[in-house]
Design an enzyme around this catalytic site. Structure first.
Site, PDB file in Angstrom:
ATOM      1  N   CYS A   1       0.843  -1.199   0.000  1.00  0.00           N
ATOM      2  CA  CYS A   1       0.000   0.000   0.000  1.00  0.00           C
ATOM      3  C   CYS A   1       0.874   1.243   0.000  1.00  0.00           C
ATOM      4  O   CYS A   1       1.681   1.457   0.911  1.00  0.00           O
ATOM      5  CB  CYS A   1      -0.908   0.008   1.222  1.00  0.00           C
ATOM      6  SG  CYS A   1      -1.791   1.566   1.414  1.00  0.00           S
ATOM      7  N   VAL A   2       0.701   2.058  -1.019  1.00  0.00           N
ATOM      8  CA  VAL A   2       1.595   3.211  -1.181  1.00  0.00           C
ATOM      9  C   VAL A   2       1.419   4.218  -0.054  1.00  0.00           C
ATOM     10  O   VAL A   2       2.396   4.791   0.441  1.00  0.00           O
ATOM     11  CB  VAL A   2       1.414   3.856  -2.584  1.00  0.00           C
ATOM     12  CG1 VAL A   2       0.006   4.401  -2.756  1.00  0.00           C
ATOM     13  CG2 VAL A   2       2.432   4.963  -2.814  1.00  0.00           C
TER      14      VAL A   2
END
Lengths: 135, 126
Positions: free
Chosen positions: A83-84
């Site tokens: 997840c960025v």
């Protein structure tokens, strides 16, 4: 009799070496092929993003979790999605993000990929099972 | 905004998000709710169940948390705008923590936990 194998998505939210979640997720994923199944997507969220830290350097007599994830990617061809939003604020940046934030070196490398939460939902919709590994 | 390219494969799989952690001191509630909101943005508003210490997130009149975080109360109040309602809670978790329904924010509803889990295709816990 040939049974149709299932595809699995794993969501990993525990930090490596401080919690059991990533160890359990790896052991689960590594055991799937013996049952005729495979892991298709691993999504790292919350503190689980630290599993992708490219400079992870554990003592020799402990499991090397990063190497285990890489091996899993090679043997089961699963995507390793990070997840960025969770990763960047915790200092895990791929080459593009490192450049964008003015850092000289990336701290996350392929086969790990930075992606959005939409990919987690896609995995939940696409694969036969989604299992959460969280503290 | 979020791309919708996958919407054709997103038939009608229902998602249950279970929040098990308290609202302050960690980012669990916030990150769980963010995942739920993305589901809603993709046209599949998840069901949210607060269980264990997660029920503490439903207490009314919460302020921001420590740690310079934004807190989760405002996010919870906005969930109905994304068709995520009601906010389901586990009655047993409430009782074991000495809480009463009258202390909860508006929009909460008592859940039959086993039934909720059985009715959904995918369960994610935070």
């Amino acid at each position: 009799m040939v049974s149709q194998g299932l595809t699995y998505a794993l969501m990993v939210q525990g930090a490596p070496y401080s919690q059991q979640a990533s160890h359990s997720a790896l052991r689960f994923a590594e055991a799937l092929p013996a049952q005729g199944h495979r892991v298709a997507t691993v999504f790292f969220y919350h503190d689980g993003v630290y599993n992708a830290a490219s400079m992870m350097s554990p003592p020799r007599d402990e499991p090397h979790l990063l190497e285990r994830w890489r091996a899993l990617h090679q043997t089961q061809h699963c995507e390793l999605l990070v997840c960025v939003a969770s990763a960047v604020r915790r200092g895990l940046l791929d080459e593009g993000e490192a450049r964008r934030h003015g850092h000289p070196h990336p701290t996350l490398e392929a086969p790990f990929e930075l992606t959005g939460l939409g990919q987690l939902m896609q995995a939940a919709f696409q694969h036969d099972r989604l299992i959460t590994f969280a503290p | 905004m979020y791309d919708r390219q996958g919407s054709d494969i997103m038939n009608s799989r229902s998602i249950l998000v279970i929040v098990r952690h308290p609202p302050h001191g960690t980012s669990w509630v916030r990150e769980g709710l963010e995942a739920a909101l993305v589901g809603a943005a993709l046209g599949q508003p998840p069901t949210i169940l607060f269980s264990g210490d997660g029920v503490l997130a439903l207490l009314a009149h919460q302020q921001r948390g420590a740690l310079g975080q934004k807190g989760s109360a405002a996010m919870l109040e906005g969930l109905s705008l994304y068709d995520i309602e009601p906010l389901w809670y586990d009655q047993r978790s409430l009782e074991t923590r000495g809480m009463e329904v009258s202390q909860l924010m508006p929009g909460c509803q008592q859940a039959c936990v086993a039934d909720l889990i059985a009715r959904h295709d995918v369960v994610m816990s935070f």
